[in-house]
Design a protein around this motif. Structure first.
Motif, PDB file in Angstrom:
ATOM      1  N   TYR A  46       0.970  -1.247   0.008  1.00 13.96           N
ATOM      2  CA  TYR A  46       0.031  -0.036   0.197  1.00 13.96           C
ATOM      3  C   TYR A  46       0.794   1.367   0.043  1.00 13.96           C
ATOM      4  N   ILE A  47       2.164   1.252   0.300  1.00 22.57           N
ATOM      5  CA  ILE A  47       2.993   2.263   0.254  1.00 22.57           C
ATOM      6  C   ILE A  47       3.605   2.280  -1.222  1.00 22.57           C
ATOM      7  N   HIS A  48       3.342   3.525  -1.662  1.00 20.54           N
ATOM      8  CA  HIS A  48       3.976   4.026  -2.824  1.00 20.54           C
ATOM      9  C   HIS A  48       5.232   3.675  -3.159  1.00 20.54           C
ATOM     10  N   GLY A  49       5.921   2.701  -4.249  1.00 21.93           N
ATOM     11  CA  GLY A  49       7.285   2.572  -4.417  1.00 21.93           C
ATOM     12  C   GLY A  49       7.505   1.093  -3.770  1.00 21.93           C
ATOM     13  N   ILE A  50       6.614   0.452  -3.217  1.00 19.88           N
ATOM     14  CA  ILE A  50       6.996  -0.862  -2.582  1.00 19.88           C
ATOM     15  C   ILE A  50       5.960  -2.030  -3.351  1.00 19.88           C
ATOM     16  N   GLY A  51       6.649  -2.782  -4.247  1.00 18.81           N
ATOM     17  CA  GLY A  51       5.760  -3.658  -4.875  1.00 18.81           C
ATOM     18  C   GLY A  51       5.986  -5.301  -4.266  1.00 18.81           C
ATOM     19  N   PRO A  52       5.485  -6.133  -4.740  1.00 17.67           N
ATOM     20  CA  PRO A  52       5.608  -7.488  -4.360  1.00 17.67           C
ATOM     21  C   PRO A  52       7.147  -7.927  -3.840  1.00 17.67           C
ATOM     22  N   LYS A  53       8.254  -7.517  -4.853  1.00 15.81           N
ATOM     23  CA  LYS A  53       9.533  -8.118  -4.717  1.00 15.81           C
ATOM     24  C   LYS A  53      10.209  -7.285  -3.440  1.00 15.81           C
ATOM     25  N   LEU A  54      10.104  -6.073  -3.459  1.00 14.34           N
ATOM     26  CA  LEU A  54      10.441  -5.349  -2.370  1.00 14.34           C
ATOM     27  C   LEU A  54       9.771  -5.618  -0.969  1.00 14.34           C
ATOM     28  N   ALA A  55       8.594  -5.745  -0.945  1.00 11.16           N
ATOM     29  CA  ALA A  55       7.729  -6.259   0.386  1.00 11.16           C
ATOM     30  C   ALA A  55       8.338  -7.398   0.951  1.00 11.16           C
TER      31      ALA A  55
END
Length: 122
Positions: free
Chosen positions: A21-30
């Motif tokens: 839900y944070i802008h700039g964080i997708g599945p990989k970074l999460a």
């Protein structure tokens, strides 16, 4: 409700999903963030301790560019292209697709709703 990087993340979802839900964080970074902090994938946000939330916050602040900083950087990159008056900058300025898509048909997302032209009939 946990607040990370200025965003209230949902409490009932798994941490990996909620971080997206944070802008700039997708599945990989999460997944990467959860791995660094040492949180199992099936853990939910409401099950996190204050210490774990704090560690997530610190990892995101130190290693990743998210939310306001990222939005500002993207806007500055677009503004730089427009100031240079390069082809991509001109397309941004006119509100047309930038990456070579056709505009004869489609492209309504960038061009907006169709405007009727007076006197044009088939």
């Amino acid at each position: 409700m946990a607040r990370i990087a200025g965003v209230n993340i949902p409490t009932q979802k798994r941490v990996v999903i909620a971080l997206q839900y944070i802008h700039g964080i997708g599945p990989k970074l999460a997944g990467e963030i959860c791995g660094k902090v040492g949180i199992p994938a099936e853990r939910r946000v409401h099950q996190l301790t204050d210490d774990e939330v704090l560690r997530i916050r610190e990892v995101i602040d130190s290693d990743y560019r998210v939310e306001g900083d990222l939005r500002r950087e993207v806007a500055m990159n677009i503004k730089r292209l427009m100031d240079m008056a390069c082809y991509r900058g001109l397309r941004h300025r006119k509100g047309l697709p930038v990456r070579g898509q056709r505009t004869h048909t489609n492209a309504r997302t960038r061009k907006g709703p169709a405007k009727p032209i007076a006197g044009k009939k088939k």
